[in-house]
Design a protein around this motif. Structure first.
Motif, PDB file in Angstrom:
ATOM      1  N   GLU A   5       0.826  -1.199   0.000  1.00  0.00           N
ATOM      2  CA  GLU A   5       0.000   0.000   0.000  1.00  0.00           C
ATOM      3  C   GLU A   5       0.866   1.257   0.000  1.00  0.00           C
ATOM      4  O   GLU A   5       0.583   2.220  -0.722  1.00  0.00           O
ATOM      5  N   ILE A   8       2.356   1.741  -3.508  1.00  0.00           N
ATOM      6  CA  ILE A   8       1.344   2.237  -4.438  1.00  0.00           C
ATOM      7  C   ILE A   8       1.023   3.703  -4.158  1.00  0.00           C
ATOM      8  O   ILE A   8       0.816   4.491  -5.088  1.00  0.00           O
ATOM      9  N   MET A   9       1.008   4.099  -2.903  1.00  0.00           N
ATOM     10  CA  MET A   9       0.741   5.504  -2.573  1.00  0.00           C
ATOM     11  C   MET A   9       1.857   6.422  -3.050  1.00  0.00           C
ATOM     12  O   MET A   9       1.603   7.542  -3.495  1.00  0.00           O
ATOM     13  N   TYR A  12       1.410   6.725  -6.706  1.00  0.00           N
ATOM     14  CA  TYR A  12       0.241   7.580  -6.918  1.00  0.00           C
ATOM     15  C   TYR A  12       0.618   9.062  -6.768  1.00  0.00           C
ATOM     16  O   TYR A  12       0.214   9.890  -7.584  1.00  0.00           O
ATOM     17  N   VAL A  15       2.624  10.109  -9.812  1.00  0.00           N
ATOM     18  CA  VAL A  15       1.740  10.265 -10.976  1.00  0.00           C
ATOM     19  C   VAL A  15       0.967  11.581 -10.872  1.00  0.00           C
ATOM     20  O   VAL A  15       0.816  12.300 -11.869  1.00  0.00           O
ATOM     21  N   CYS A  16       0.491  11.913  -9.688  1.00  0.00           N
ATOM     22  CA  CYS A  16      -0.237  13.169  -9.490  1.00  0.00           C
ATOM     23  C   CYS A  16       0.638  14.379  -9.806  1.00  0.00           C
ATOM     24  O   CYS A  16       0.209  15.311 -10.500  1.00  0.00           O
ATOM     25  N   LEU A  67      -3.515   6.033 -15.471  1.00  0.00           N
ATOM     26  CA  LEU A  67      -2.832   5.522 -14.269  1.00  0.00           C
ATOM     27  C   LEU A  67      -3.422   6.129 -13.001  1.00  0.00           C
ATOM     28  O   LEU A  67      -3.602   5.435 -11.992  1.00  0.00           O
ATOM     29  N   PHE A  68      -3.717   7.419 -13.047  1.00  0.00           N
ATOM     30  CA  PHE A  68      -4.308   8.108 -11.906  1.00  0.00           C
ATOM     31  C   PHE A  68      -5.636   7.478 -11.516  1.00  0.00           C
ATOM     32  O   PHE A  68      -5.884   7.187 -10.336  1.00  0.00           O
ATOM     33  N   LEU A  71      -5.029   3.780 -10.170  1.00  0.00           N
ATOM     34  CA  LEU A  71      -4.445   3.778  -8.829  1.00  0.00           C
ATOM     35  C   LEU A  71      -5.440   4.288  -7.794  1.00  0.00           C
ATOM     36  O   LEU A  71      -5.451   3.811  -6.648  1.00  0.00           O
ATOM     37  N   SER A  72      -6.288   5.236  -8.173  1.00  0.00           N
ATOM     38  CA  SER A  72      -7.317   5.717  -7.249  1.00  0.00           C
ATOM     39  C   SER A  72      -8.281   4.604  -6.891  1.00  0.00           C
ATOM     40  O   SER A  72      -8.671   4.450  -5.730  1.00  0.00           O
ATOM     41  N   LEU A  75      -6.439   2.010  -4.616  1.00  0.00           N
ATOM     42  CA  LEU A  75      -6.224   2.487  -3.253  1.00  0.00           C
ATOM     43  C   LEU A  75      -7.522   2.582  -2.465  1.00  0.00           C
ATOM     44  O   LEU A  75      -7.490   2.554  -1.227  1.00  0.00           O
TER      45      LEU A  75
END
Length: 81
Positions: A5, A8-9, A12, A15-16, A67-68, A71-72, A75
Protein backbone atom coordinates in the motif's frame (compact mmCIF):
# COMPACT_ATOMS: atom_id res chain seq x y z
CA UNK A 1 0.21 -5.69 2.77
CA UNK A 2 1.12 -2.36 4.35
CA UNK A 3 4.36 -2.19 2.36
CA UNK A 4 2.49 -2.72 -0.91
CA UNK A 5 0.00 0.00 0.00
CA UNK A 6 2.85 2.40 0.80
CA UNK A 7 4.57 1.67 -2.52
CA UNK A 8 1.34 2.24 -4.44
CA UNK A 9 0.74 5.50 -2.57
CA UNK A 10 4.23 6.75 -3.47
CA UNK A 11 3.64 5.85 -7.13
CA UNK A 12 0.24 7.58 -6.92
CA UNK A 13 1.84 10.76 -5.55
CA UNK A 14 4.44 10.75 -8.33
CA UNK A 15 1.74 10.26 -10.98
CA UNK A 16 -0.24 13.17 -9.49
CA UNK A 17 2.77 15.49 -9.58
CA UNK A 18 3.75 14.44 -13.12
CA UNK A 19 0.18 14.86 -14.37
CA UNK A 20 -0.02 18.35 -12.88
CA UNK A 21 3.29 19.40 -14.40
CA UNK A 22 2.47 18.06 -17.87
CA UNK A 23 -0.96 19.71 -17.91
CA UNK A 24 0.54 23.04 -16.89
CA UNK A 25 3.23 22.78 -19.60
CA UNK A 26 0.69 22.35 -22.42
CA UNK A 27 -0.35 25.26 -24.58
CA UNK A 28 -3.92 26.50 -24.52
CA UNK A 29 -6.25 25.64 -27.36
CA UNK A 30 -7.59 29.17 -27.75
CA UNK A 31 -7.58 29.31 -31.56
CA UNK A 32 -11.35 28.92 -31.49
CA UNK A 33 -13.45 30.02 -34.45
CA UNK A 34 -10.79 32.27 -35.94
CA UNK A 35 -8.36 29.36 -36.10
CA UNK A 36 -10.89 27.22 -37.93
CA UNK A 37 -11.66 29.99 -40.42
CA UNK A 38 -8.04 30.79 -41.21
CA UNK A 39 -7.15 27.12 -41.71
CA UNK A 40 -4.81 26.50 -38.77
CA UNK A 41 -5.54 22.76 -38.92
CA UNK A 42 -4.13 22.53 -42.45
CA UNK A 43 -0.65 23.73 -41.54
CA UNK A 44 2.42 21.52 -41.30
CA UNK A 45 2.23 21.50 -37.50
CA UNK A 46 -1.48 20.64 -37.57
CA UNK A 47 -0.87 17.60 -39.78
CA UNK A 48 2.17 16.35 -37.84
CA UNK A 49 0.91 17.08 -34.34
CA UNK A 50 1.49 13.52 -33.15
CA UNK A 51 5.21 13.85 -33.78
CA UNK A 52 5.59 17.24 -32.13
CA UNK A 53 6.32 18.01 -28.49
CA UNK A 54 2.68 18.99 -27.95
CA UNK A 55 1.48 15.67 -29.35
CA UNK A 56 3.88 13.79 -27.09
CA UNK A 57 2.66 15.68 -24.02
CA UNK A 58 -0.94 14.87 -24.94
CA UNK A 59 -0.06 11.16 -25.11
CA UNK A 60 1.66 11.31 -21.71
CA UNK A 61 -1.34 13.17 -20.30
CA UNK A 62 -3.69 10.39 -21.41
CA UNK A 63 -1.41 7.68 -20.01
CA UNK A 64 -0.97 9.46 -16.67
CA UNK A 65 -4.71 10.14 -16.40
CA UNK A 66 -5.46 6.44 -16.89
CA UNK A 67 -2.83 5.52 -14.27
CA UNK A 68 -4.31 8.11 -11.91
CA UNK A 69 -7.79 6.63 -12.22
CA UNK A 70 -6.60 3.03 -11.87
CA UNK A 71 -4.45 3.78 -8.83
CA UNK A 72 -7.32 5.72 -7.25
CA UNK A 73 -9.58 2.70 -7.64
CA UNK A 74 -6.95 0.29 -6.28
CA UNK A 75 -6.22 2.49 -3.25
CA UNK A 76 -9.92 2.79 -2.44
CA UNK A 77 -10.52 -0.94 -2.35
CA UNK A 78 -10.97 -2.35 1.12
CA UNK A 79 -8.26 -4.99 0.74
CA UNK A 80 -5.71 -2.97 2.70
CA UNK A 81 -7.34 -3.40 6.11
Amino acid sequence: MAVLETVIMVIYALVCIALTVIVLMQEGKSAGLTGAISGVADTYWGKNKGRSMEGTMEKFTKILAILFILLSIVLNLNIWK
